[in-house]
Write a protein that holds these residues in place. Structure first.
Motif, PDB file in Angstrom:
ATOM      1  N   THR A   5     -84.918  37.097 102.377  1.00  0.00           N
ATOM      2  CA  THR A   5     -84.757  35.735 102.848  1.00  0.00           C
ATOM      3  C   THR A   5     -83.306  35.154 102.331  1.00  0.00           C
ATOM      4  O   THR A   5     -83.255  35.135 101.013  1.00  0.00           O
ATOM      5  CB  THR A   5     -85.877  34.677 102.252  1.00  0.00           C
ATOM      6  N   LEU A   6     -82.687  34.714 103.410  1.00  0.00           N
ATOM      7  CA  LEU A   6     -81.291  34.259 102.784  1.00  0.00           C
ATOM      8  C   LEU A   6     -81.266  32.677 103.303  1.00  0.00           C
ATOM      9  O   LEU A   6     -81.793  32.275 104.378  1.00  0.00           O
ATOM     10  CB  LEU A   6     -80.215  35.124 103.414  1.00  0.00           C
ATOM     11  N   LEU A   7     -80.677  31.939 102.540  1.00  0.00           N
ATOM     12  CA  LEU A   7     -80.088  30.537 102.971  1.00  0.00           C
ATOM     13  C   LEU A   7     -78.450  30.518 102.849  1.00  0.00           C
ATOM     14  O   LEU A   7     -78.082  30.726 101.833  1.00  0.00           O
ATOM     15  CB  LEU A   7     -80.798  29.647 101.796  1.00  0.00           C
ATOM     16  N   GLU A   8     -78.137  30.321 104.233  1.00  0.00           N
ATOM     17  CA  GLU A   8     -76.820  30.185 104.164  1.00  0.00           C
ATOM     18  C   GLU A   8     -76.453  28.484 104.183  1.00  0.00           C
ATOM     19  O   GLU A   8     -77.239  27.906 104.982  1.00  0.00           O
ATOM     20  CB  GLU A   8     -76.252  30.765 105.675  1.00  0.00           C
ATOM     21  N   ILE A  20     -74.364  20.112  96.530  1.00  0.00           N
ATOM     22  CA  ILE A  20     -75.072  20.533  95.446  1.00  0.00           C
ATOM     23  C   ILE A  20     -76.544  20.162  95.412  1.00  0.00           C
ATOM     24  O   ILE A  20     -77.261  21.243  95.262  1.00  0.00           O
ATOM     25  CB  ILE A  20     -74.219  20.807  94.254  1.00  0.00           C
ATOM     26  N   THR A  21     -76.732  19.013  95.178  1.00  0.00           N
ATOM     27  CA  THR A  21     -78.360  18.654  95.262  1.00  0.00           C
ATOM     28  C   THR A  21     -79.014  19.071  96.329  1.00  0.00           C
ATOM     29  O   THR A  21     -80.248  19.492  96.048  1.00  0.00           O
ATOM     30  CB  THR A  21     -78.262  17.134  95.249  1.00  0.00           C
ATOM     31  N   ALA A  22     -78.564  19.048  97.688  1.00  0.00           N
ATOM     32  CA  ALA A  22     -79.137  19.542  98.776  1.00  0.00           C
ATOM     33  C   ALA A  22     -79.533  20.967  98.787  1.00  0.00           C
ATOM     34  O   ALA A  22     -80.488  21.349  98.994  1.00  0.00           O
ATOM     35  CB  ALA A  22     -78.621  19.068  99.964  1.00  0.00           C
ATOM     36  N   VAL A  27     -83.426  25.416  97.560  1.00  0.00           N
ATOM     37  CA  VAL A  27     -83.964  26.663  96.932  1.00  0.00           C
ATOM     38  C   VAL A  27     -85.282  26.193  96.191  1.00  0.00           C
ATOM     39  O   VAL A  27     -86.067  26.994  96.022  1.00  0.00           O
ATOM     40  CB  VAL A  27     -82.740  26.989  95.906  1.00  0.00           C
ATOM     41  N   LEU A  28     -85.302  25.114  95.590  1.00  0.00           N
ATOM     42  CA  LEU A  28     -86.540  24.709  94.611  1.00  0.00           C
ATOM     43  C   LEU A  28     -87.753  24.705  95.867  1.00  0.00           C
ATOM     44  O   LEU A  28     -88.834  25.207  95.284  1.00  0.00           O
ATOM     45  CB  LEU A  28     -86.266  23.410  94.004  1.00  0.00           C
ATOM     46  N   ALA A  29     -87.448  24.236  96.831  1.00  0.00           N
ATOM     47  CA  ALA A  29     -88.629  24.302  97.746  1.00  0.00           C
ATOM     48  C   ALA A  29     -89.138  25.655  98.278  1.00  0.00           C
ATOM     49  O   ALA A  29     -90.492  25.855  98.486  1.00  0.00           O
ATOM     50  CB  ALA A  29     -88.361  23.448  99.165  1.00  0.00           C
ATOM     51  N   TYR A  30     -88.317  26.659  98.263  1.00  0.00           N
ATOM     52  CA  TYR A  30     -89.049  27.959  98.310  1.00  0.00           C
ATOM     53  C   TYR A  30     -89.619  28.760  97.328  1.00  0.00           C
ATOM     54  O   TYR A  30     -90.005  29.775  97.389  1.00  0.00           O
ATOM     55  CB  TYR A  30     -87.691  28.588  98.790  1.00  0.00           C
ATOM     56  N   GLU A  37     -88.252  26.912  85.692  1.00  0.00           N
ATOM     57  CA  GLU A  37     -87.413  28.121  85.385  1.00  0.00           C
ATOM     58  C   GLU A  37     -86.037  28.227  85.958  1.00  0.00           C
ATOM     59  O   GLU A  37     -84.913  28.395  85.343  1.00  0.00           O
ATOM     60  CB  GLU A  37     -87.988  29.417  85.616  1.00  0.00           C
ATOM     61  N   ILE A  38     -85.790  27.852  87.143  1.00  0.00           N
ATOM     62  CA  ILE A  38     -84.779  27.664  87.902  1.00  0.00           C
ATOM     63  C   ILE A  38     -83.665  26.503  87.389  1.00  0.00           C
ATOM     64  O   ILE A  38     -82.464  26.605  86.820  1.00  0.00           O
ATOM     65  CB  ILE A  38     -84.680  27.530  89.444  1.00  0.00           C
TER      66      ILE A  38
END
Length: 65
Positions: A5-8, A20-22, A27-30, A37-38
């Protein structure tokens, strides 16, 4: 075959903090179970980068006396 699964992202470098916050939020939502940990890993990387900048600034200013 690997499944990924990729996020572009396209980042507006004129507004780095909200961009960067967005990305971090996406990423955190996924990874709802891995958010802490992230965020800890990001905190470490940011702290390391800040320490390097401060060391650089101190070294640059040492000859200003």
């Amino acid at each position: 075959m690997k499944s990924r699964t990729l996020l572009e992202c396209t980042v507006d470098l004129a507004q780095p903090v909200p961009e960067i916050t967005a990305v971090i939020s996406a990423v955190l939502a996924y990874h709802p179970d891995g958010q802490a940990e992230i965020l800890r890993a990001l905190d470490y990387e940011i702290g390391t980068a800040l320490a390097a900048l401060e060391t650089e600034e101190t070294a640059d200013g040492a000859g200003d006396i």
